[in-house]
Write a protein that holds these residues in place. Structure first.
Motif, PDB file in Angstrom:
ATOM      1  N   PRO A   1      -5.540  17.659  10.157  1.00 33.36           N
ATOM      2  CA  PRO A   1      -5.679  16.451   9.358  1.00 33.36           C
ATOM      3  C   PRO A   1      -4.789  16.494   8.161  1.00 33.36           C
ATOM      4  CG  PRO A   1      -7.724  18.031   9.086  1.00 33.36           C
ATOM      5  CD  PRO A   1      -6.891  18.517  10.038  1.00 33.36           C
TER       6      PRO A   1
ATOM      7  N   PRO B   1      -3.429  13.989   4.919  1.00 37.24           N
ATOM      8  CA  PRO B   1      -3.681  12.944   4.026  1.00 37.24           C
ATOM      9  C   PRO B   1      -3.112  11.569   4.399  1.00 37.24           C
ATOM     10  CG  PRO B   1      -3.203  14.827   2.614  1.00 37.24           C
ATOM     11  CD  PRO B   1      -2.942  15.065   4.012  1.00 37.24           C
ATOM     12  N   ALA B   2      -3.882  10.536   4.151  1.00 35.76           N
ATOM     13  CA  ALA B   2      -3.247   9.187   4.425  1.00 35.76           C
ATOM     14  C   ALA B   2      -2.029   8.942   3.534  1.00 35.76           C
ATOM     15  CB  ALA B   2      -4.373   8.357   4.529  1.00 35.76           C
TER      16      ALA B   2
ATOM     17  N   ASP C   1      -1.298   6.189   2.204  1.00 34.10           N
ATOM     18  CA  ASP C   1      -1.924   5.352   1.377  1.00 34.10           C
ATOM     19  C   ASP C   1      -1.989   5.815  -0.163  1.00 34.10           C
ATOM     20  OD1 ASP C   1      -2.731   3.318   0.193  1.00 34.10           O
ATOM     21  OD2 ASP C   1      -4.808   3.237   1.207  1.00 34.10           O
TER      22      ASP C   1
ATOM     23  N   ALA D   1      -5.556   6.226  -1.670  1.00 34.30           N
ATOM     24  CA  ALA D   1      -6.447   7.095  -1.053  1.00 34.30           C
ATOM     25  C   ALA D   1      -7.294   7.968  -2.159  1.00 34.30           C
ATOM     26  CB  ALA D   1      -5.806   8.278  -0.224  1.00 34.30           C
ATOM     27  N   SER D   2      -8.751   7.761  -1.942  1.00 30.95           N
ATOM     28  CA  SER D   2      -9.395   8.352  -2.813  1.00 30.95           C
ATOM     29  C   SER D   2      -9.565   9.882  -3.077  1.00 30.95           C
ATOM     30  CB  SER D   2     -11.012   7.823  -2.613  1.00 30.95           C
ATOM     31  OG  SER D   2     -11.468   8.452  -1.460  1.00 30.95           O
ATOM     32  N   GLU D   3      -9.833  10.150  -4.080  1.00 25.81           N
ATOM     33  CA  GLU D   3     -10.002  11.564  -4.444  1.00 25.81           C
ATOM     34  C   GLU D   3     -10.884  12.315  -3.498  1.00 25.81           C
ATOM     35  OE1 GLU D   3     -10.539  12.941  -8.256  1.00 25.81           O
ATOM     36  OE2 GLU D   3      -8.999  11.607  -8.989  1.00 25.81           O
ATOM     37  N   SER D   4     -11.940  11.586  -3.123  1.00 28.45           N
ATOM     38  CA  SER D   4     -13.016  12.363  -2.043  1.00 28.45           C
ATOM     39  C   SER D   4     -12.393  12.492  -0.888  1.00 28.45           C
ATOM     40  CB  SER D   4     -14.349  11.321  -1.940  1.00 28.45           C
ATOM     41  OG  SER D   4     -13.850  10.182  -1.508  1.00 28.45           O
ATOM     42  N   ASN D   5     -11.609  11.564  -0.406  1.00 26.93           N
ATOM     43  CA  ASN D   5     -10.944  11.467   1.059  1.00 26.93           C
ATOM     44  C   ASN D   5     -10.004  12.909   0.912  1.00 26.93           C
ATOM     45  OD1 ASN D   5     -12.128   9.605   2.143  1.00 26.93           O
ATOM     46  ND2 ASN D   5     -10.534   7.873   2.017  1.00 26.93           N
ATOM     47  N   LEU D   6      -9.225  13.008  -0.187  1.00 22.71           N
ATOM     48  CA  LEU D   6      -8.352  14.145  -0.304  1.00 22.71           C
ATOM     49  C   LEU D   6      -9.164  15.420  -0.183  1.00 22.71           C
ATOM     50  CD1 LEU D   6      -5.351  15.078  -0.463  1.00 22.71           C
ATOM     51  CD2 LEU D   6      -5.549  14.808  -3.373  1.00 22.71           C
TER      52      LEU D   6
ATOM     53  N   LEU E   1     -11.952  16.001   1.237  1.00 23.57           N
ATOM     54  CA  LEU E   1     -12.383  16.227   2.642  1.00 23.57           C
ATOM     55  C   LEU E   1     -11.270  16.715   3.674  1.00 23.57           C
ATOM     56  CD1 LEU E   1     -14.549  13.174   2.977  1.00 23.57           C
ATOM     57  CD2 LEU E   1     -15.342  15.434   2.813  1.00 23.57           C
ATOM     58  N   VAL E   2     -10.127  16.398   3.245  1.00 23.18           N
ATOM     59  CA  VAL E   2      -9.031  16.734   4.229  1.00 23.18           C
ATOM     60  C   VAL E   2      -8.489  18.156   3.975  1.00 23.18           C
ATOM     61  CG1 VAL E   2      -6.546  16.096   4.515  1.00 23.18           C
ATOM     62  CG2 VAL E   2      -8.001  14.540   4.576  1.00 23.18           C
TER      63      VAL E   2
END
Length: 143
Positions: free
Chosen positions: A78, A80-81, A83, A86-91, A93-94
């Motif tokens: 995976p 990071p997008a 974008d 992108a939120s910190e939480s998505n980062l 998670l990745v």
């Protein structure tokens, strides 16, 4: 070297080759079965399916390359997008998923090395016993 001894050596070499061929065929069949079922092709999955050791898979160049290639195709890491929002939480998670993947890869490699070391220790013990059986106590003694 006596003819009888050479025949025994040849017989053992042939048996080892046959055993390796059987393991190779089992691992290849395991890869095909995993692909057919749509399951991830990993060293651990192939090892379980084929009944072979991790060290066999890691030391067999063709099988190792195939498993690694299939693992990359089916399970891309995976990322990071791109974008900018992108939120910190998505980062998080990745990155957490990437760390977990790397830890698993490290554990698999460590297990393969431990198995190879155990096998080498066993072979060393067998060779020492053979030397003792032949009446040689160490490398300083002349044949």
């Amino acid at each position: 070297m006596t003819d009888q001894r050479q025949r025994r050596i040849d017989t053992l070499n042939q048996a080892a080759r046959r055993k390796s061929e059987v393991k190779t065929k089992a691992a290849e069949a395991a890869v095909r079965a995993l692909l057919k079922r749509g399951e991830p092709v990993t060293f651990q999955a192939v090892q379980r399916e084929a009944g072979v050791s991790h060290s066999f898979l890691y030391t067999h160049p063709t099988l190792r390359e195939r498993i690694e290639r299939l693992r990359r195709q089916k399970q891309p890491a995976p990322r990071p997008a791109p974008d900018a929002n992108a939120s910190e939480s998505n980062l998080v998670l990745v990155l957490t998923a990437e760390v977990a993947r790397l830890k698993k890869q490290l554990r698999d490699g460590e297990l393969a090395l431990r198995e190879a070391l155990a096998q080498a220790h066993g072979e060393n013990l067998e060779l020492r016993r053979e030397l003792t059986r032949r009446g040689r106590n160490g490398p300083s003694e002349q044949p």
